[in-house]
Design an enzyme around this catalytic site. Structure first.
Site, PDB file in Angstrom:
ATOM      1  N   CYS A   1     -21.965 -28.884 -21.252  1.00 55.38           N
ATOM      2  CA  CYS A   1     -21.359 -29.756 -20.252  1.00 55.38           C
ATOM      3  C   CYS A   1     -21.911 -29.580 -18.835  1.00 55.38           C
ATOM      4  O   CYS A   1     -22.136 -30.593 -18.146  1.00 55.38           O
ATOM      5  CB  CYS A   1     -19.839 -29.630 -20.273  1.00 55.38           C
TER       6      CYS A   1
ATOM      7  N   ARG B   1     -23.174 -18.148 -28.436  1.00 54.41           N
ATOM      8  CA  ARG B   1     -21.899 -17.507 -28.109  1.00 54.41           C
ATOM      9  C   ARG B   1     -21.847 -16.148 -28.784  1.00 54.41           C
ATOM     10  O   ARG B   1     -22.114 -16.045 -29.985  1.00 54.41           O
ATOM     11  CB  ARG B   1     -20.734 -18.396 -28.556  1.00 54.41           C
TER      12      ARG B   1
ATOM     13  N   GLN C   1     -24.366 -28.082 -31.163  1.00 53.12           N
ATOM     14  CA  GLN C   1     -23.239 -29.000 -31.018  1.00 53.12           C
ATOM     15  C   GLN C   1     -23.743 -30.435 -30.926  1.00 53.12           C
ATOM     16  O   GLN C   1     -24.728 -30.712 -30.248  1.00 53.12           O
ATOM     17  CB  GLN C   1     -22.443 -28.671 -29.751  1.00 53.12           C
TER      18      GLN C   1
ATOM     19  N   HIS D   1     -20.642 -36.283 -23.559  1.00 57.03           N
ATOM     20  CA  HIS D   1     -19.815 -36.274 -22.358  1.00 57.03           C
ATOM     21  C   HIS D   1     -19.789 -37.689 -21.804  1.00 57.03           C
ATOM     22  O   HIS D   1     -20.841 -38.293 -21.573  1.00 57.03           O
ATOM     23  CB  HIS D   1     -20.340 -35.272 -21.334  1.00 57.03           C
TER      24      HIS D   1
ATOM     25  N   LYS E   1      -6.825 -30.986 -24.935  1.00 50.56           N
ATOM     26  CA  LYS E   1      -7.710 -31.594 -25.931  1.00 50.56           C
ATOM     27  C   LYS E   1      -6.925 -32.065 -27.143  1.00 50.56           C
ATOM     28  O   LYS E   1      -5.839 -31.569 -27.458  1.00 50.56           O
ATOM     29  CB  LYS E   1      -8.784 -30.606 -26.383  1.00 50.56           C
TER      30      LYS E   1
ATOM     31  N   HIS F   1     -15.000 -34.644 -22.707  1.00 47.66           N
ATOM     32  CA  HIS F   1     -15.856 -33.830 -23.566  1.00 47.66           C
ATOM     33  C   HIS F   1     -15.563 -34.213 -25.017  1.00 47.66           C
ATOM     34  O   HIS F   1     -14.400 -34.335 -25.408  1.00 47.66           O
ATOM     35  CB  HIS F   1     -15.553 -32.338 -23.413  1.00 47.66           C
TER      36      HIS F   1
END
Length: 686
Positions: A369, A398, A416, A420, A501, A547
């Site tokens: 993002c 990560r 991913q 956005h 979310k 997102h």
């Protein structure tokens, strides 16, 4: 309720318990027999609290009857079984000290301090002892302990229980089963004949009336566990088990576990040569082999095509960035523990080795993002460009803790399918509705169609932005979720630090739930990066940022699909879509022509010219889960035909080559998710 002594054929959902009368007495008088999956084992009072059948209210109370086969009933059975396990352990291992034993999803566990780890043979011994205890029909009897001091005196030989008594006002969700809130209680197991106490445990409860209400259980495995989940505490031995309201329910659960093991994507990944995790690369970092690469490529290609049709612009960003970027976005403040450590670079030294120019920290990106924010900010933007939808297959990294890594479903390096969307405040609701429809439709295209939604709201200890902004964002998501018509489940405190979310929870072929797509509404990052657009009235306005990930990550979605289909991917995703198998070498030229015809149609076709016998070739390609096997012998060659063989062993003989090629091309082109069988192709059998 019926007359006293009558047997009820239909169990009511509620009952009235008079003051001073136990719930169990009311059930007995009503003729509700305490046996079988529909046995009532506890009741729920008006405040929603579960109560033992020995509970007697001070005033008349309307209660809900909780049966053994309900979610709450199973929880009670499992917690009661955990007590039976603890009793068996202390009978077989008198030196054992008790930790905690809560019910969990589909089972229970209990932690023990013992002199040595439990072995598989120990579990067999414990199961035998537990069956004896259950057969003895011991009664669970609740007893209130007058004070913490009295409890500590009674539990003097149980150091972990003593600790729970001291901290009973500040416990986690599993420990609450042990000590509860307002009072300390001990459950005694009483001999049904003499009423004497056989064993007991500090516990809030509730419990089943007797051990006989645990009709089916199994101990599953052991593991090391730290007391209260803290690695600085002592390591204990944890025994996991499962318990159900009937032997049939237990058998069904064990078969589900066995099927899940057969479908394990890590196992299938090796068997089907899809991917691997070489030690030389590092934990949680996968490589995709050619066959797995084909599946992944098909996933990506279809997703790309759908995104192009939906008006997304493709962007790309690097894998690494300066620390300042992640300071601005807030990730270093809120997500640092989940990031790989910094790399200190760019320092320049003079001839004497002194620092002429200081270096700076770089980080592998955990999110895409911030990069997309910079793309938006790279030039002036007009309201006419909005909504602006950016999409990237972005690789992020990560630092997942080693104990949480699990095949492709929990990795350290992931890609991913990240979007956005930058839009005006007036566009938010329509965009959310469109987004939710888009992700659900695309997931259905891959064969997942059983969904519910989860709404994750603010974690009051980990967020940025004002209360007003969070409330506005949360309501916008809630409205979109409700309009979808799907079940909406709350997830309090589950939001990211920058906004609430919606997550799409999908059930697979075994009924297991996986988190798939997420949609997060963010009023904060646009402010952090000072994003603006020129509004119709000439003023400068701040965009709203949405997102959205669709698969979650390509790796995780790959693992989920592998297990959903048990490795038998739909033909359009299969690494090899058709394979020619000659009955003898003389028929290879015929099948070579069929192979070429299929390839011209875009079908991934191969020809097996190995020295193996035909039956072994069929077994090999069935094991590799090839959807279409085309056999050819003398009659087929003479007729210009092939014979179809399918994964399930069904077969259609003598299909003209042109018809066979068109049939396969049509099936693949329509992206049919069902596994082809002879039954699905009646036209071939005419």
């Amino acid at each position: 309720m019926s007359q006293p002594g009558a047997v009820q054929s239909v169990i009511p959902s509620s009952a009235t318990v008079p003051a001073g009368t136990t719930a169990g007495a009311v059930l007995r008088d009503a003729g509700i027999l305490p046996k079988g999956p529909k046995a009532v084992i506890v009741v729920r009072d008006a405040q929603g609290q579960l109560r033992d059948l020995s509970w007697a209210p001070e005033a008349d109370a309307e209660v809900e009857l909780v049966t053994a086969d309900s979610a709450d009933g199973r929880m009670v059975i499992r917690h009661s079984c955990a007590h039976v396990l603890a009793q068996a352990v202390q009978q077989e291992f008198p030196e054992a000290k008790l930790g905690i034993g809560p019910p969990i999803k589909d089972g229970f566990y209990y932690d023990f301090q013992v002199e040595r780890p439990f072995t598989p043979e120990d579990l067999l011994v414990l199961e035998k002892r537990m069956k004896q205890i259950i057969k003895g029909s011991q009664r669970f009897s609740r007893r209130v302990v007058e004070s913490a001091e009295a409890a500590k005196a009674e539990l003097a030989d149980e150091p972990f229980k003593l600790e729970l008594v001291d901290i009973k006002s500040d416990v986690d969700s599993s420990e609450v089963m042990e000590v509860g809130g307002g009072e300390l209680t001990i459950y005694d197991n009483l001999d049904p004949r003499t009423g004497e106490r056989v064993w007991g445990d500090l516990c809030r409860g509730p419990h089943a009336p007797t051990t006989k209400h645990i009709p089916a259980f199994k101990l599953m495995r052991t593991a090391a566990a730290y007391w209260r989940g803290d690695q600085s505490n002592q390591q204990l031995q944890r025994v996991y088990g499962t318990a159900w309201e009937s032997q049939e329910a237990l058998d069904a659960h064990l078969e589900l576990i066995a099927e899940a093991e057969r479908r394990d994507h890590r196992k299938l990944g090796t068997e089907l040569d899809l991917f691997s995790f070489p030690d030389e690369i590092g934990s949680g970092l996968a490589v995709f082999h050619p066959r797995g690469g084909i599946v992944r490529q098909e996933m990506e290609n279809y997703s790309r095509a759908r995104h192009i049709a939906a008006g997304y612009d493709f962007v790309y960003s690097p894998h690494i960035a300066k620390a300042n970027l992640f300071s601005t976005s807030g990730h270093l403040d809120w997500y640092r523990d989940g990031m790989y450590p910094a790399m200190h670079l760019d320092a320049e030294l003079d001839g004497d080795g002194e620092v002429r120019k200081p270096g700076q920290d770089y980080y592998l990106k955990p999110m895409n993002c911030p990069f997309h924010d910079l793309i938006f900010r790279s030039r002036g933007r007009s309201y006419r460009e909005l909504p602006l939808r950016m999409f990237e297959f972005g690789s992020v990294y990560r630092y997942e803790k080693s104990g949480t890594i699990h095949g492709l479903t929990r990795v350290r390096g992931l890609t991913q399918d990240d979007a956005h969307i930058f839009c005006t405040a007036d566009q938010v609701q329509d965009e959310l509705k469109s987004l939710l429809s888009f992700v659900l439709d695309l997931l259905r295209d891959f064969g997942l169609d059983d969904f519910y939604l989860e709404l994750s709201t603010r974690n009051d200890e980990k967020y940025v932005g004002s209360d007003e902004v969070w409330e506005k964002a949360t309501e916008a998501l809630r409205t979109a979720a409700v309009e979808s018509g799907l079940e909406l489940v709350p997830d309090p405190g589950g939001a990211a630090f920058y906004g609430p979310k919606i997550s799409v929870q999908a059930r697979d072929a075994l009924g297991r739930t996986w988190q798939m797509s997420t949609i997060q509404l963010d009023f904060n990052l646009p402010k952090a990066f000072d994003l603006e657009y020129s509004a119709a009235d000439g003023t400068r306005q701040r965009p709203v940022m949405i997102h959205r990930v669709l698969f979650g990550s390509l790796e995780r979605f790959f693992g989920v699909l592998t297990e959903h289909y048990a490795g038998a991917f739909p033909a359009w995703l299969s690494p090899v879509q058709a394979v020619g198998i000659p009955i003898a070498d003389d028929f290879i030229p015929h099948l070579r022509e069929v192979e070429q015809a299929l390839r011209l149609k875009g079908i991934r076709a191969e020809l097996d010219v190995s020295d193996d016998r035909m039956q072994k070739k069929i077994r090999n390609h069935t094991t590799q889960k090839v959807p279409f096997m085309l056999l050819a012998g003398a009659k087929d060659v003479e007729a210009g035909a092939v014979s179809f063989r399918f994964r399930d062993g069904s077969q259609v003989n003598g299909v003209p080559v042109e018809k066979a090629v068109e049939t396969i091309a049509d099936w693949v082109g329509r992206r049919v998710n069902a596994s082809p069988t002879a039954q699905l192709f009646p036209a071939l059998q005419g």
